[in-house]
Design a protein around this motif. Structure first.
Motif, PDB file in Angstrom:
ATOM      1  N   GLY A 161       0.808  -1.205   0.000  1.00 24.54           N
ATOM      2  CA  GLY A 161       0.000   0.000   0.000  1.00 24.54           C
ATOM      3  C   GLY A 161       0.846   1.260   0.000  1.00 24.54           C
ATOM      4  O   GLY A 161       1.952   1.287   0.557  1.00 24.54           O
ATOM      5  N   LEU A 162       0.326   2.319  -0.619  1.00 21.22           N
ATOM      6  CA  LEU A 162       1.089   3.557  -0.691  1.00 21.22           C
ATOM      7  C   LEU A 162       1.263   4.208   0.670  1.00 21.22           C
ATOM      8  O   LEU A 162       2.118   5.096   0.834  1.00 21.22           O
ATOM      9  N   ASP A 163       0.491   3.781   1.653  1.00 27.57           N
ATOM     10  CA  ASP A 163       0.628   4.327   3.001  1.00 27.57           C
ATOM     11  C   ASP A 163       1.619   3.543   3.860  1.00 27.57           C
ATOM     12  O   ASP A 163       1.740   3.790   5.061  1.00 27.57           O
ATOM     13  N   THR A 164       2.335   2.596   3.244  1.00 26.94           N
ATOM     14  CA  THR A 164       3.356   1.837   3.962  1.00 26.94           C
ATOM     15  C   THR A 164       4.745   2.384   3.626  1.00 26.94           C
ATOM     16  O   THR A 164       4.900   3.274   2.777  1.00 26.94           O
ATOM     17  N   ASP A 165       5.760   1.810   4.249  1.00 28.55           N
ATOM     18  CA  ASP A 165       7.136   2.244   3.994  1.00 28.55           C
ATOM     19  C   ASP A 165       7.656   1.795   2.637  1.00 28.55           C
ATOM     20  O   ASP A 165       8.719   2.267   2.207  1.00 28.55           O
ATOM     21  N   TRP A 166       6.919   0.885   1.965  1.00 27.71           N
ATOM     22  CA  TRP A 166       7.446   0.284   0.735  1.00 27.71           C
ATOM     23  C   TRP A 166       6.633   0.605  -0.519  1.00 27.71           C
ATOM     24  O   TRP A 166       7.107   0.407  -1.628  1.00 27.71           O
ATOM     25  N   GLY A 167       5.417   1.090  -0.342  1.00 30.87           N
ATOM     26  CA  GLY A 167       4.509   1.220  -1.473  1.00 30.87           C
ATOM     27  C   GLY A 167       4.996   2.122  -2.593  1.00 30.87           C
ATOM     28  O   GLY A 167       4.954   1.751  -3.774  1.00 30.87           O
ATOM     29  N   LEU A 168       5.478   3.316  -2.256  1.00 28.76           N
ATOM     30  CA  LEU A 168       5.926   4.250  -3.287  1.00 28.76           C
ATOM     31  C   LEU A 168       7.129   3.706  -4.043  1.00 28.76           C
ATOM     32  O   LEU A 168       7.223   3.856  -5.273  1.00 28.76           O
ATOM     33  N   ASP A 169       8.043   3.064  -3.332  1.00 30.15           N
ATOM     34  CA  ASP A 169       9.205   2.456  -3.995  1.00 30.15           C
ATOM     35  C   ASP A 169       8.770   1.299  -4.886  1.00 30.15           C
ATOM     36  O   ASP A 169       9.318   1.112  -5.986  1.00 30.15           O
ATOM     37  N   ASP A 170       7.804   0.516  -4.417  1.00 36.27           N
ATOM     38  CA  ASP A 170       7.274  -0.573  -5.248  1.00 36.27           C
ATOM     39  C   ASP A 170       6.696  -0.026  -6.545  1.00 36.27           C
ATOM     40  O   ASP A 170       6.953  -0.544  -7.642  1.00 36.27           O
ATOM     41  N   LEU A 171       5.879   1.013  -6.419  1.00 40.10           N
ATOM     42  CA  LEU A 171       5.224   1.593  -7.583  1.00 40.10           C
ATOM     43  C   LEU A 171       6.242   2.134  -8.583  1.00 40.10           C
ATOM     44  O   LEU A 171       6.142   1.896  -9.791  1.00 40.10           O
ATOM     45  N   ALA A 172       7.236   2.843  -8.084  1.00 41.78           N
ATOM     46  CA  ALA A 172       8.270   3.391  -8.962  1.00 41.78           C
ATOM     47  C   ALA A 172       9.062   2.281  -9.645  1.00 41.78           C
ATOM     48  O   ALA A 172       9.412   2.382 -10.830  1.00 41.78           O
ATOM     49  N   ALA A 173       9.330   1.223  -8.903  1.00 40.82           N
ATOM     50  CA  ALA A 173      10.099   0.113  -9.466  1.00 40.82           C
ATOM     51  C   ALA A 173       9.322  -0.589 -10.574  1.00 40.82           C
ATOM     52  O   ALA A 173       9.893  -0.984 -11.600  1.00 40.82           O
ATOM     53  N   MET A 174       8.008  -0.753 -10.382  1.00 38.97           N
ATOM     54  CA  MET A 174       7.202  -1.402 -11.409  1.00 38.97           C
ATOM     55  C   MET A 174       7.115  -0.549 -12.672  1.00 38.97           C
ATOM     56  O   MET A 174       7.119  -1.062 -13.794  1.00 38.97           O
ATOM     57  N   LYS A 175       7.047   0.766 -12.487  1.00 37.39           N
ATOM     58  CA  LYS A 175       7.036   1.653 -13.652  1.00 37.39           C
ATOM     59  C   LYS A 175       8.347   1.537 -14.420  1.00 37.39           C
ATOM     60  O   LYS A 175       8.358   1.419 -15.653  1.00 37.39           O
ATOM     61  N   ALA A 176       9.472   1.560 -13.706  1.00 33.44           N
ATOM     62  CA  ALA A 176      10.779   1.475 -14.349  1.00 33.44           C
ATOM     63  C   ALA A 176      10.986   0.133 -15.035  1.00 33.44           C
ATOM     64  O   ALA A 176      11.635   0.047 -16.082  1.00 33.44           O
ATOM     65  N   ALA A 177      10.424  -0.926 -14.446  1.00 31.90           N
ATOM     66  CA  ALA A 177      10.599  -2.271 -15.004  1.00 31.90           C
ATOM     67  C   ALA A 177       9.712  -2.523 -16.214  1.00 31.90           C
ATOM     68  O   ALA A 177       9.944  -3.473 -16.967  1.00 31.90           O
ATOM     69  N   GLY A 178       8.682  -1.700 -16.378  1.00 30.01           N
ATOM     70  CA  GLY A 178       7.764  -1.906 -17.495  1.00 30.01           C
ATOM     71  C   GLY A 178       6.661  -2.893 -17.198  1.00 30.01           C
ATOM     72  O   GLY A 178       6.170  -3.575 -18.110  1.00 30.01           O
ATOM     73  N   ALA A 179       6.241  -2.977 -15.938  1.00 30.27           N
ATOM     74  CA  ALA A 179       5.145  -3.889 -15.584  1.00 30.27           C
ATOM     75  C   ALA A 179       3.880  -3.508 -16.350  1.00 30.27           C
ATOM     76  O   ALA A 179       3.592  -2.332 -16.567  1.00 30.27           O
ATOM     77  N   THR A 180       3.111  -4.513 -16.739  1.00 29.71           N
ATOM     78  CA  THR A 180       1.870  -4.270 -17.479  1.00 29.71           C
ATOM     79  C   THR A 180       0.624  -4.491 -16.630  1.00 29.71           C
ATOM     80  O   THR A 180      -0.487  -4.235 -17.088  1.00 29.71           O
ATOM     81  N   LEU A 181       0.814  -4.974 -15.404  1.00 29.63           N
ATOM     82  CA  LEU A 181      -0.311  -5.155 -14.483  1.00 29.63           C
ATOM     83  C   LEU A 181       0.191  -4.968 -13.058  1.00 29.63           C
ATOM     84  O   LEU A 181       1.139  -5.636 -12.633  1.00 29.63           O
ATOM     85  N   VAL A 182      -0.438  -4.069 -12.328  1.00 26.41           N
ATOM     86  CA  VAL A 182      -0.137  -3.847 -10.920  1.00 26.41           C
ATOM     87  C   VAL A 182      -1.416  -4.049 -10.122  1.00 26.41           C
ATOM     88  O   VAL A 182      -2.479  -3.518 -10.473  1.00 26.41           O
ATOM     89  N   VAL A 183      -1.319  -4.825  -9.051  1.00 19.62           N
ATOM     90  CA  VAL A 183      -2.427  -5.061  -8.135  1.00 19.62           C
ATOM     91  C   VAL A 183      -2.162  -4.244  -6.881  1.00 19.62           C
ATOM     92  O   VAL A 183      -1.074  -4.341  -6.290  1.00 19.62           O
ATOM     93  N   ALA A 184      -3.140  -3.445  -6.480  1.00 20.98           N
ATOM     94  CA  ALA A 184      -2.966  -2.566  -5.315  1.00 20.98           C
ATOM     95  C   ALA A 184      -3.866  -3.013  -4.181  1.00 20.98           C
ATOM     96  O   ALA A 184      -5.071  -3.172  -4.371  1.00 20.98           O
ATOM     97  N   PRO A 185      -3.318  -3.216  -2.982  1.00 17.84           N
ATOM     98  CA  PRO A 185      -4.132  -3.663  -1.845  1.00 17.84           C
ATOM     99  C   PRO A 185      -4.873  -2.518  -1.170  1.00 17.84           C
ATOM    100  O   PRO A 185      -4.467  -1.359  -1.241  1.00 17.84           O
TER     101      PRO A 185
END
Length: 276
Positions: free
Chosen positions: A70-94
């Motif tokens: 979740g974006l309200d956790t210590d890891w969410g924003l970094d996760d989101l940025a990493a998926m964008k940089a990696a070229g993910a085509t599907l992200v599931v958000a809790p």
């Protein structure tokens, strides 16, 4: 109704290298590498790196997604940025609870990346219509039954009696907005009969597929959310009946002892398309 095949959506811990490698060969329609519940806090960063590598390396038979924190956790924003940089085509958000959360998530995704929002809190249920109509990358709604049961304080029920209003509500919200509707997980891995029954219940309610927690559950989900031979035969009969010369211009005709209308013809064609 969406045509995407999402009968079986299997969660796999991104921290488990063997699970990621196995996911490349599984018969699920979607494999979701999990960075949230399945990963301990001290392993979050390494799991994120593993998910990035998996997205970049590709080679998966199933469609590949990643569930971020979740974006309200210590890891969410970094996760989101990493998926964008990696070229993910599907992200599931809790634990998506507001349309603003959908907007924030969508803003952090690469162009063309789909977003599935997990509905797993009472607040999310109350805001479901607003969430489903959010602008952005939203492509599907997923029911998070474990967190939702805890938050609601519901008891165990073999037919999910406490959840029935929310099953129907989530499907209605998805259908009204052209989104996929994914049913929640079934926790009892060794209960094949219970899984089959719950998967069929999910299809009865209109879900497109089911979330899974173990590869042994894939076959049951694929079977439940695929048209049966009897359904295919009925659909073909309806199409053939409306194609007959004497059906031209008629809005309703009799097929196998039942009256069917043009809306049933549309449903029959959609079912046959899914069966291909």
């Amino acid at each position: 109704m969406r045509s995407d095949r999402v009968r079986s959506v299997l969660y796999l811990p991104a921290s488990n290298a063997r699970a990621i490698e196995k996911a490349r060969t599984l018969d699920c329609d979607v494999a979701v590498l999990d960075l949230e519940d399945a990963v301990a806090p001290e392993a979050k960063a390494d799991a994120r790196d593993a998910a990035v590598a998996a997205v970049r390396d590709g080679g998966f038979g199933p469609r590949l997604g990643v569930r971020i924190n979740g974006l309200d956790t210590d890891w969410g924003l970094d996760d989101l940025a990493a998926m964008k940089a990696a070229g993910a085509t599907l992200v599931v958000a809790p634990k998506v609870e507001t349309p603003e959360a959908v907007h924030a998530l969508s803003a952090g995704l690469a162009k063309g990346c789909a977003l599935w929002a997990m509905i797993e809190t009472p607040r999310a249920l109350m805001a479901l219509a607003d969430i489903a109509t959010s602008d952005g990358a939203l492509d599907g709604l997923m029911l998070g039954v474990n967190d939702l049961a805890k938050a609601l304080g519901t008891g165990a029920s073999p037919d999910r009696e406490p959840f029935k209003p929310w099953l129907a509500m989530l499907v209605a919200a998805a259908r009204a907005n052209g989104l996929l509707a994914i049913d929640g997980v079934f926790n009892r891995i060794d209960d094949a009969e219970g899984l089959a029954a719950e998967a069929l219940q999910g299809r009865l309610y209109g879900f497109d597929g089911k979330s899974l927690i173990h590869p042994s559950q894939i076959a049951a989900a694929n079977a439940a959310f695929s048209p049966s031979e009897a359904e295919i035969a009925d659909a073909r009969a309806i199409v053939a009946a409306f194609d007959a010369p004497d059906a031209e211009g008629r809005g309703a005709i009799r097929v196998n002892g039942a009256m069917v209308e043009r809306l049933h013809l549309e449903q029959a064609k959609a079912l046959l398309a899914r069966a291909d």
